[in-house]
Design a protein around this motif. Sequence first.
Motif, PDB file in Angstrom:
ATOM      1  N   LEU A   6       0.786  -1.189  -0.106  1.00 49.09           N
ATOM      2  CA  LEU A   6      -0.303   0.119  -0.018  1.00 49.09           C
ATOM      3  C   LEU A   6       0.869   1.060   0.042  1.00 49.09           C
ATOM      4  CD1 LEU A   6      -2.902  -0.944   2.489  1.00 49.09           C
ATOM      5  CD2 LEU A   6      -3.069  -0.826   0.073  1.00 49.09           C
ATOM      6  N   ARG A   8       1.079   5.432  -1.877  1.00 53.62           N
ATOM      7  CA  ARG A   8       0.783   6.404  -2.749  1.00 53.62           C
ATOM      8  C   ARG A   8       1.590   6.575  -4.068  1.00 53.62           C
ATOM      9  NH1 ARG A   8      -2.463  11.025  -2.504  1.00 53.62           N
ATOM     10  NH2 ARG A   8      -3.246   9.963  -4.186  1.00 53.62           N
ATOM     11  N   PRO A  34      -3.550   3.276  -1.679  1.00 50.40           N
ATOM     12  CA  PRO A  34      -4.734   2.949  -0.739  1.00 50.40           C
ATOM     13  C   PRO A  34      -5.964   3.921  -1.319  1.00 50.40           C
ATOM     14  CG  PRO A  34      -3.019   4.111   0.197  1.00 50.40           C
ATOM     15  CD  PRO A  34      -2.361   3.692  -0.962  1.00 50.40           C
ATOM     16  N   ILE A  65       1.825   3.610   4.620  1.00 48.84           N
ATOM     17  CA  ILE A  65       0.705   4.610   4.747  1.00 48.84           C
ATOM     18  C   ILE A  65       1.215   6.017   5.452  1.00 48.84           C
ATOM     19  CG2 ILE A  65      -1.528   5.121   5.636  1.00 48.84           C
ATOM     20  CD1 ILE A  65      -2.063   2.193   5.680  1.00 48.84           C
ATOM     21  N   GLY A  73      -6.308   5.040   4.971  1.00 54.52           N
ATOM     22  CA  GLY A  73      -5.439   3.952   4.553  1.00 54.52           C
ATOM     23  C   GLY A  73      -5.702   3.046   5.668  1.00 54.52           C
TER      24      GLY A  73
END
Length: 302
Positions: A6, A8, A34, A65, A73
Amino acid sequence: MKLAILSRNTKLYSTRRLVEAAREHGHSVRVLDPLRCYMRIASDGFQMHYKGREIAGYHAVIPRIGASVTRYGSAVLRQFELMETYTPNTSDAILRARDKLRSHQLLAAQRIGLPATVFGDNPDDTADLLSMLGPPPHVIKLNEGTQGAGVMLTEKLSASKGVIEALRGLYANFLVQEFVAEAKGADLRCFVVGGTVVAAMKRQAPKGDFRSNLHRGGTAKGVRASAAEQEVAVRAAQVLGLGVAGVDLIRSDRGPLVLEVNASPGLEGIEEASGVDVASEIIQYVSGRIQLKTPKRAGGKR
């Protein structure tokens, strides 16, 4: 192992290194933003989609996250957990670590060394609050600040009161801590994976600053943490429920003191300073923890 990360941003150093390490060890890996994951929650099962397609069948998920997306998240990560996907850092553990006040309370309850810390809400109590802490210098920290942002040093009592008044005017949550002068602007980042300190680095604040964060211009070199420092770092990660953590310590006259436990520690600084392949340590730990069975499909009956 079918692994999800996970994150970005696929171009971030830590994300790239985890992908490289997973592939080097023969695992299938995919990076998922996420904020592009969305969920169906019902009593007959849990379902998640990503960019229009179902997410299913992952054996493990490693969360990277950022603080700005903690709430959403952690909800996505919890959905993975409910779909029986293993994670080294659960959603609840991440939330505990992100809240400095909560994490300090939990660590202190287990007699883990910390700088003395005070917290209060009402302006009428500021003078007595600071008397509970002792004379300045004081370190004032935003409760959910990261990478040294929102950390201030006040050298006079009037300055401490002024900063506290300003932060309360902004409705900010913050802590006030004692300043440990003997640390001399240095701290120790211990990288804990599965109950072991796999790498450590000493970070030194730049001249004129007391914050040793690399993002604030600090320098780093690889070191070997003492047995006492390793024990404190491992215990701190375990108390918060983290299988992977960056534990920041300072060396004081009364032993190692925990400054912060990071649930999503960066890999670039620690790998460069220590020469340790931390990404591979994480991948091997995760793969060793899971049973390679097919997880329940999304939306399936529970």
